[in-house]
Motif scaffolding. Structure first.
Motif, PDB file in Angstrom:
ATOM      1  N   ASN A 166       0.844  -1.199   0.000  1.00  0.00           N
ATOM      2  CA  ASN A 166       0.000   0.000   0.000  1.00  0.00           C
ATOM      3  C   ASN A 166       0.883   1.254   0.000  1.00  0.00           C
ATOM      4  O   ASN A 166       1.652   1.488   0.931  1.00  0.00           O
ATOM      5  CB  ASN A 166      -0.908   0.022   1.230  1.00  0.00           C
ATOM      6  CG  ASN A 166      -1.927  -1.105   1.200  1.00  0.00           C
ATOM      7  OD1 ASN A 166      -2.454  -1.438   0.139  1.00  0.00           O
ATOM      8  ND2 ASN A 166      -2.192  -1.699   2.362  1.00  0.00           N
ATOM      9  N   THR A 167       0.766   2.041  -1.038  1.00  0.00           N
ATOM     10  CA  THR A 167       1.546   3.269  -1.150  1.00  0.00           C
ATOM     11  C   THR A 167       0.635   4.473  -0.943  1.00  0.00           C
ATOM     12  O   THR A 167      -0.347   4.630  -1.679  1.00  0.00           O
ATOM     13  CB  THR A 167       2.195   3.386  -2.543  1.00  0.00           C
ATOM     14  OG1 THR A 167       2.917   2.196  -2.815  1.00  0.00           O
ATOM     15  CG2 THR A 167       3.120   4.583  -2.605  1.00  0.00           C
ATOM     16  N   PRO A 168       0.905   5.325   0.046  1.00  0.00           N
ATOM     17  CA  PRO A 168       0.079   6.533   0.231  1.00  0.00           C
ATOM     18  C   PRO A 168       0.103   7.398  -1.026  1.00  0.00           C
ATOM     19  O   PRO A 168       1.106   7.437  -1.740  1.00  0.00           O
ATOM     20  CB  PRO A 168       0.759   7.242   1.406  1.00  0.00           C
ATOM     21  CG  PRO A 168       1.561   6.183   2.093  1.00  0.00           C
ATOM     22  CD  PRO A 168       1.995   5.248   1.026  1.00  0.00           C
ATOM     23  N   LYS A 169      -0.990   8.091  -1.283  1.00  0.00           N
ATOM     24  CA  LYS A 169      -1.012   9.007  -2.423  1.00  0.00           C
ATOM     25  C   LYS A 169      -0.165  10.249  -2.126  1.00  0.00           C
ATOM     26  O   LYS A 169       0.396  10.856  -3.039  1.00  0.00           O
ATOM     27  CB  LYS A 169      -2.464   9.415  -2.748  1.00  0.00           C
ATOM     28  CG  LYS A 169      -3.357   8.267  -3.198  1.00  0.00           C
ATOM     29  CD  LYS A 169      -2.817   7.535  -4.415  1.00  0.00           C
ATOM     30  CE  LYS A 169      -2.628   8.404  -5.649  1.00  0.00           C
ATOM     31  NZ  LYS A 169      -3.859   8.986  -6.183  1.00  0.00           N
ATOM     32  N   SER A 170      -0.108  10.619  -0.850  1.00  0.00           N
ATOM     33  CA  SER A 170       0.720  11.757  -0.431  1.00  0.00           C
ATOM     34  C   SER A 170       1.472  11.367   0.841  1.00  0.00           C
ATOM     35  O   SER A 170       0.895  10.759   1.744  1.00  0.00           O
ATOM     36  CB  SER A 170      -0.135  12.995  -0.143  1.00  0.00           C
ATOM     37  OG  SER A 170      -0.815  13.415  -1.304  1.00  0.00           O
ATOM     38  N   THR A 171       2.761  11.722   0.894  1.00  0.00           N
ATOM     39  CA  THR A 171       3.597  11.349   2.032  1.00  0.00           C
ATOM     40  C   THR A 171       4.444  12.539   2.478  1.00  0.00           C
ATOM     41  O   THR A 171       5.047  13.226   1.649  1.00  0.00           O
ATOM     42  CB  THR A 171       4.534  10.184   1.666  1.00  0.00           C
ATOM     43  OG1 THR A 171       3.769   9.098   1.131  1.00  0.00           O
ATOM     44  CG2 THR A 171       5.296   9.706   2.897  1.00  0.00           C
ATOM     45  N   PHE A 172       4.477  12.767   3.779  1.00  0.00           N
ATOM     46  CA  PHE A 172       5.268  13.843   4.381  1.00  0.00           C
ATOM     47  C   PHE A 172       6.349  13.207   5.243  1.00  0.00           C
ATOM     48  O   PHE A 172       6.056  12.517   6.217  1.00  0.00           O
ATOM     49  CB  PHE A 172       4.351  14.736   5.219  1.00  0.00           C
ATOM     50  CG  PHE A 172       5.033  15.893   5.897  1.00  0.00           C
ATOM     51  CD1 PHE A 172       6.079  16.572   5.300  1.00  0.00           C
ATOM     52  CD2 PHE A 172       4.588  16.337   7.147  1.00  0.00           C
ATOM     53  CE1 PHE A 172       6.705  17.648   5.915  1.00  0.00           C
ATOM     54  CE2 PHE A 172       5.186  17.422   7.774  1.00  0.00           C
ATOM     55  CZ  PHE A 172       6.247  18.069   7.154  1.00  0.00           C
ATOM     56  N   LEU A 173       7.628  13.420   4.879  1.00  0.00           N
ATOM     57  CA  LEU A 173       8.761  12.867   5.609  1.00  0.00           C
ATOM     58  C   LEU A 173       9.533  13.999   6.280  1.00  0.00           C
ATOM     59  O   LEU A 173       9.934  14.956   5.616  1.00  0.00           O
ATOM     60  CB  LEU A 173       9.690  12.116   4.653  1.00  0.00           C
ATOM     61  CG  LEU A 173       9.052  10.999   3.804  1.00  0.00           C
ATOM     62  CD1 LEU A 173      10.055  10.479   2.775  1.00  0.00           C
ATOM     63  CD2 LEU A 173       8.567   9.860   4.696  1.00  0.00           C
ATOM     64  N   LEU A 193      13.670   6.463   2.698  1.00  0.00           N
ATOM     65  CA  LEU A 193      12.236   6.187   2.621  1.00  0.00           C
ATOM     66  C   LEU A 193      11.640   6.688   1.312  1.00  0.00           C
ATOM     67  O   LEU A 193      10.768   6.047   0.729  1.00  0.00           O
ATOM     68  CB  LEU A 193      11.501   6.813   3.813  1.00  0.00           C
ATOM     69  CG  LEU A 193      11.550   6.049   5.129  1.00  0.00           C
ATOM     70  CD1 LEU A 193      10.727   6.762   6.192  1.00  0.00           C
ATOM     71  CD2 LEU A 193      11.023   4.619   4.960  1.00  0.00           C
ATOM     72  N   CYS A 194      12.116   7.839   0.860  1.00  0.00           N
ATOM     73  CA  CYS A 194      11.661   8.365  -0.425  1.00  0.00           C
ATOM     74  C   CYS A 194      12.002   7.379  -1.543  1.00  0.00           C
ATOM     75  O   CYS A 194      11.171   7.087  -2.411  1.00  0.00           O
ATOM     76  CB  CYS A 194      12.288   9.723  -0.701  1.00  0.00           C
ATOM     77  SG  CYS A 194      11.769  10.443  -2.279  1.00  0.00           S
ATOM     78  N   GLU A 195      13.222   6.824  -1.493  1.00  0.00           N
ATOM     79  CA  GLU A 195      13.628   5.853  -2.512  1.00  0.00           C
ATOM     80  C   GLU A 195      12.783   4.582  -2.433  1.00  0.00           C
ATOM     81  O   GLU A 195      12.459   3.975  -3.462  1.00  0.00           O
ATOM     82  CB  GLU A 195      15.113   5.515  -2.350  1.00  0.00           C
ATOM     83  CG  GLU A 195      16.056   6.637  -2.762  1.00  0.00           C
ATOM     84  CD  GLU A 195      15.833   7.067  -4.206  1.00  0.00           C
ATOM     85  OE1 GLU A 195      15.679   6.192  -5.079  1.00  0.00           O
ATOM     86  OE2 GLU A 195      15.791   8.288  -4.451  1.00  0.00           O
ATOM     87  N   GLN A 196      12.424   4.170  -1.214  1.00  0.00           N
ATOM     88  CA  GLN A 196      11.550   3.007  -1.058  1.00  0.00           C
ATOM     89  C   GLN A 196      10.193   3.245  -1.707  1.00  0.00           C
ATOM     90  O   GLN A 196       9.641   2.362  -2.376  1.00  0.00           O
ATOM     91  CB  GLN A 196      11.360   2.681   0.429  1.00  0.00           C
ATOM     92  CG  GLN A 196      12.538   1.983   1.081  1.00  0.00           C
ATOM     93  CD  GLN A 196      12.228   1.583   2.510  1.00  0.00           C
ATOM     94  OE1 GLN A 196      11.160   1.023   2.804  1.00  0.00           O
ATOM     95  NE2 GLN A 196      13.152   1.873   3.421  1.00  0.00           N
TER      96      GLN A 196
END
Length: 328
Positions: free
Chosen positions: A14-21, A32-35
């Motif tokens: 499951n990949t979020p549509k939007s992610t804040f790191l 994590l961005c590369e993952q």
């Protein structure tokens, strides 16, 4: 959400549509961005990267609003130490929730306290997620380094990895870059190799000092060691800083023209990968007007150091550098 929880979510596919790191570890942020990008199997043609001052809301909005005609995705990655207004973030997150082909990754490298209010924009209702990253504990850091060494094919024993981590003052990103350099030896790496080939941050160096200066950290202790302990002359220091700022401007101009950096093309000679990457990161954070301010300040200080008699040069130079930090 914490890193382990987020990684468990990714393992389910499951990949979020939007992610804040965001958080204390830039290496884990990038990893994590590369993952995420690997899980999405993102092609270069599908990605738009915006670094620091390159972000423009209208451009980002238009990109994420695009419909897909041939099954391509719109994957926006923003890397910045500046916060994006909450209203703009909400719009970008909502666009991704509504558009099946759009994904948004916001990598924030600024202060945690400024990031916390923005986590509200990344709600599960909009298929979004946020991850706060903390400095890795020692054993976790060792595991991350071992995993990376195994991935790139570096044969290095655990004691050498521990030594590398300690001399780089527990900075994962620098250790990862050193692994890439050590690969060229094509042999098993031991502690003696680290001592012979790696100059760690545990030693006060001009490179380390310049990094702290540009990152607006406290420079007084390192300044005193360089001037009093190492006997560096004030005029040598100001010249080194001027040369460094000029290099940063050259990186900045090249990145603006070409969208990426190439140290050999910019300077005429290659730099160690981690130093080149650091030059790139620092250069793009500074706008052209600020470069003018910095170079004017440094040239005036150089003139005073050369021409003014009865001047407490060390105190004057330190006050100049503190003023320089206020411009950043």
């Amino acid at each position: 959400m914490y890193k382990r929880e987020f990684e468990a979510t990714l393992k389910t596919g499951n990949t979020p549509k939007s992610t804040f790191l965001y958080g204390a570890c830039s290496y884990q942020n990038n990893a994590l961005c590369e993952q995420l990008l690997s899980l999405l199997q993102a092609n270069n043609d599908e990605k738009v990267m915006m670094y620091y001052d390159e972000y423009h809301f209208s451009t980002a909005k238009n990109f994420l609003s695009q419909s897909s005609l041939f099954g391509d995705r719109n994957i926006l990655i923003i890397k910045s130490d500046k916060t994006i207004p909450a209203k703009e973030l909400e719009t970008l997150v909502e666009l991704c929730a509504k558009n099946d082909s759009s994904y948004f990754i916001y990598q924030y490298f600024g202060e945690d306290k400024k990031a916390t209010p923005l986590t509200k924009c990344f709600d599960k209702k909009t298929q979004a997620a946020f991850v706060r990253l903390f400095k890795a504990e020692f054993n976790e850091a060792m595991q991350l380094l071992q995993n990376h060494a195994r991935l790139v094919g570096l044969n290095i024993d655990r004691y050498a990895l521990q030594h590398l981590y300690m001399i780089h003052m527990e900075e994962l990103s620098l250790c990862i870059n050193e692994c890439e350099k050590l690969l060229v030896l094509n042999k098993e790496i031991h502690i003696k190799d680290i001592d012979a080939l790696v100059y760690g941050l545990g030693n006060v160096s001009m490179e380390h000092f310049l990094t702290k200066l540009l990152e607006k950290k406290d420079i007084k202790e390192e300044f005193e060691r360089l001037i009093e302990g190492d006997g560096m002359e004030e005029i040598r220091m100001i010249n080194a800083i001027e040369a460094h700022v000029v290099q940063l401007f050259l990186f900045h101009a090249y990145i603006k023209l070409h969208g990426s950096f190439d140290a050999k093309a910019i300077l005429g000679y290659p730099l160690p990968p981690h130093i080149a990457a650091q030059r790139s990161q620092h250069s793009i954070k500074i706008d052209v007007y600020t470069y003018k301010l910095l170079l004017t300040l440094l040239s005036e200080a150089e003139y005073r150091l050369k021409k003014t008699s009865n001047l407490d040069k060390a105190s004057y130079l330190l006050s100049t550098l503190i003023k320089l930090q206020s411009y950043l």
